[in-house]
Each structure stands twice: as C-alpha cells, then as structure tokens.
Design a protein around this motif. Sequence first.
Motif, PDB file in Angstrom:
ATOM      1  N   THR A  64      28.112  31.523  52.558  1.00  0.00           N
ATOM      2  CA  THR A  64      27.531  32.105  51.336  1.00  0.00           C
ATOM      3  C   THR A  64      27.103  33.481  50.757  1.00  0.00           C
ATOM      4  OG1 THR A  64      26.518  29.923  51.343  1.00  0.00           O
ATOM      5  CG2 THR A  64      25.331  31.181  50.303  1.00  0.00           C
ATOM      6  N   ALA A 127      22.202  18.886  42.002  1.00  0.00           N
ATOM      7  CA  ALA A 127      22.712  19.967  41.202  1.00  0.00           C
ATOM      8  C   ALA A 127      23.552  19.694  39.755  1.00  0.00           C
ATOM      9  CB  ALA A 127      23.445  20.711  42.291  1.00  0.00           C
ATOM     10  N   ASN A 131      21.547  21.178  37.123  1.00  0.00           N
ATOM     11  CA  ASN A 131      22.087  23.077  36.963  1.00  0.00           C
ATOM     12  C   ASN A 131      23.301  22.451  36.517  1.00  0.00           C
ATOM     13  OD1 ASN A 131      19.305  23.218  37.614  1.00  0.00           O
ATOM     14  ND2 ASN A 131      19.797  22.980  39.393  1.00  0.00           N
ATOM     15  N   LEU A 133      27.129  23.841  35.755  1.00  0.00           N
ATOM     16  CA  LEU A 133      27.826  24.841  35.453  1.00  0.00           C
ATOM     17  C   LEU A 133      28.193  25.349  34.589  1.00  0.00           C
ATOM     18  CD1 LEU A 133      27.863  26.434  39.545  1.00  0.00           C
ATOM     19  CD2 LEU A 133      26.205  26.975  37.485  1.00  0.00           C
ATOM     20  N   THR A 139      30.428  20.403  37.841  1.00  0.00           N
ATOM     21  CA  THR A 139      30.502  21.233  39.403  1.00  0.00           C
ATOM     22  C   THR A 139      29.033  22.324  39.067  1.00  0.00           C
ATOM     23  OG1 THR A 139      30.738  23.437  37.597  1.00  0.00           O
ATOM     24  CG2 THR A 139      32.355  23.107  39.413  1.00  0.00           C
ATOM     25  N   GLY A 140      27.580  21.911  40.165  1.00  0.00           N
ATOM     26  CA  GLY A 140      26.127  22.923  39.682  1.00  0.00           C
ATOM     27  C   GLY A 140      25.668  23.096  40.702  1.00  0.00           C
ATOM     28  N   GLU A 141      24.643  24.042  40.325  1.00  0.00           N
ATOM     29  CA  GLU A 141      24.072  24.247  41.398  1.00  0.00           C
ATOM     30  C   GLU A 141      23.365  24.303  41.859  1.00  0.00           C
ATOM     31  OE1 GLU A 141      22.514  29.585  39.710  1.00  0.00           O
ATOM     32  OE2 GLU A 141      21.362  28.142  39.560  1.00  0.00           O
ATOM     33  N   THR A 143      19.621  24.777  43.985  1.00  0.00           N
ATOM     34  CA  THR A 143      18.939  25.458  44.789  1.00  0.00           C
ATOM     35  C   THR A 143      17.765  26.009  45.722  1.00  0.00           C
ATOM     36  OG1 THR A 143      17.026  24.024  43.385  1.00  0.00           O
ATOM     37  CG2 THR A 143      18.842  25.972  41.624  1.00  0.00           C
ATOM     38  N   VAL A 266      22.058  28.074  51.604  1.00  0.00           N
ATOM     39  CA  VAL A 266      21.008  27.657  49.943  1.00  0.00           C
ATOM     40  C   VAL A 266      20.152  28.581  50.053  1.00  0.00           C
ATOM     41  CG1 VAL A 266      20.520  26.151  48.051  1.00  0.00           C
ATOM     42  CG2 VAL A 266      22.017  26.252  49.459  1.00  0.00           C
ATOM     43  N   ALA A 271      20.420  29.888  46.190  1.00  0.00           N
ATOM     44  CA  ALA A 271      21.277  28.852  44.857  1.00  0.00           C
ATOM     45  C   ALA A 271      22.953  29.372  45.053  1.00  0.00           C
ATOM     46  CB  ALA A 271      20.537  29.452  43.312  1.00  0.00           C
ATOM     47  N   ALA A 272      23.526  27.929  45.149  1.00  0.00           N
ATOM     48  CA  ALA A 272      25.274  28.265  45.081  1.00  0.00           C
ATOM     49  C   ALA A 272      25.717  26.985  44.586  1.00  0.00           C
ATOM     50  CB  ALA A 272      25.481  28.111  46.746  1.00  0.00           C
ATOM     51  N   PRO A 273      27.037  27.616  43.588  1.00  0.00           N
ATOM     52  CA  PRO A 273      27.641  26.499  43.316  1.00  0.00           C
ATOM     53  C   PRO A 273      28.025  25.416  43.902  1.00  0.00           C
ATOM     54  CG  PRO A 273      28.868  27.991  43.154  1.00  0.00           C
ATOM     55  CD  PRO A 273      27.061  28.768  44.194  1.00  0.00           C
TER      56      PRO A 273
END
Length: 336
Positions: A64, A127, A131, A133, A139-141, A143, A266, A271-273
């Motif tokens: 990451t 996510a 959140n 994307l 897909t989501g982020e 946090t 994270v 943050a990370a997808p």
Amino acid sequence: MEGLLWSTLVAIVATAVVWKGSGWLEDASEQLAAYYGLPAIVQGAIITAIGSSFPELSSTVLSTLLHGAFDLGVGAIVGSAIFNILVIPGVSGLVTDRYTSSRDVVYKEALFYMLAVASLLLIFALAVIYNPLGGGDLTGEVTRLLVLPLVGLYGLYVFIQYLDSREYGVPQVTSIRVGQEWIRLIMSLIVIVIAVEGLVRAALTFGEAFGTPPFLWGLTILAAATSLPDAFVSVQAARRDEDVTSLANVLGSNTFDLLVAIPAGVLIAGAAPVDFGLAVPMMGVLVVATVILFSFLRTAMELTTPEAYSLLVGYALFLCWMILETTGVVRTLPGG
C-alpha cells in the motif's frame, strides 16, 4: 521473459529469507513468552500469532505505502487466512496421531475469529456505499476512520486474552536473557520486511506480465510465501503434542491479519481502494473453509486423518481455481 525469470528467482530467495527470519522471530517470541509467564493459549493466540503474522503485516504495509496496491495486500491476507485454515490443520493432523482441540479454542477463539471476518466484510461494504470510486465497478475507498473499529476490536481480543493470562498464573522462566531475545526479535523483523518487499515486487511483476489483478497474485504467491512461518510453528507444535497452541496460533494469526494487518496499510497511507467484487467471493471461500474446519474440530474435539486429507484437497481445489482464473481459462471473478 527475462523479467519473469528474475522475479521468480527473487520470489524463491525472498521466501527462504522470510522462512529463516520468521524462525528467529518465533524463537525469540517463545523465549519472551516463557520469561513473562504466559499460558499456552495466550502464547499461541497472541505472542506466536503476531510473530508468525508479521510477514503478512509487512506485505500489506509495503504494497500500500510503496506501490499503491492495497488489493495485493488484501489478497495476501485473505489467501493466507485460507491457507492457514485448510493447509496448516490438515498437515498438522497428518503429522500427529491425534490432533485434538479444546472448548476454549472452538468457542472463544473461533467465535472471535468469525466476528473478525464479519467485521472486515462490513468495513468493505461501508467503503463501497459511502466512498464509491465510480466507474460502474463495486469499488470503494477504505479510510482511516473506517478501519479504526477493526483495531479497536483487536484491542478487545487482547484484553480478553490478558484476563485469561491472569487467571492461569503460569510460572516465569527467569533464566532467559531477555535483553538478547528482544534484540534478536527486532533484527528478525528487519530481515522479514526486506524479504517481503522482494515478494511484493515479484507479485506485481507477475500481475503485469499475465494481465491479471494483483489481488489474485496476493491470494496465491504472496499468501503462500508469507504463511510459511505460521505453518512451521503450528506443525512443530502439533509434533510436540501441543495441539491447543497449534490451533490457537492458526486462529490468532488470522484474527491479527484481518483486524490489524489490513488496517495497518490504510492507517499509514491514509486511504486505499478496495474491489468489493473481488474481495467478497474470496471472503466467502474463507467463511466456507472456516465452517468446515470448525465442524470437524467440534466432533469429538479432534481432527481425524480423513478430515485432514479433505482440508488439503479443498486447498488444492482452491489453487486450481486460482490458476484457471490467472490463465484466463475461466472468468468467474470480476476483472479476472
């Protein structure tokens, strides 16, 4: 082609270094656990589990932070959890005449582990919901705020184990050179981090060469390589007839991976997808594998030889599925 050969060599050497470094880490952890007088189930579920899970933690943080590939780290964690649930008890059940469990492992460790699986799935879902994307994919982020409850849940797990350690009152081994063991533990952590970085780079190269998501390589190559320390510790414990420690290490390692190793990436990156479409099927495999193992262990509180073989066959089928996905023979996973 030359890049693939080089990456394969790096992966082999890095796996060997992870194995050696983890051996040092396990020895130091066991010595320190004896020095501080921790009972077997606490030693297996926390001290040994965290030590043997450090490669997985490193893979998530490095993938990451340095490579922006959170999915690779998640794949390594989930793949490692599947490996731990199917392969380690399977092999341990074959190297000992009678691989037994206990009610503490089946009810306390197993239930908390299943709570960890459910909590991680919930975080991924939140996510995607809050959140997203975009782009039409699930897909989501993820946090820092979302993963903090996971770390808090692990804090509760450690607190419960601490209460248990107070009740047991295991005598301390004062003849251990505690300062020397702490130095050996720290040095082994450094060696493991360097080796895992080599594994992460190799997995990313394989993904680019075959045009497949990093998640799939995390599930297979990275997961198997980083799970070797868990396998070594648990199988050796089973050979010494310390079955409770062996099983507690498996479940404790998975709990640590899901509640600490994944959030660590994270928390460091911010943050990370996450690809929910890829994560959910694999988490589903993990849940099914876990239910099968717990069903086996609950019957007469032991794992029979046929049951051990069936766990290994299950993992072989899982690997065949992943190979077919990687080579494009089947397309059952989004983006596969």
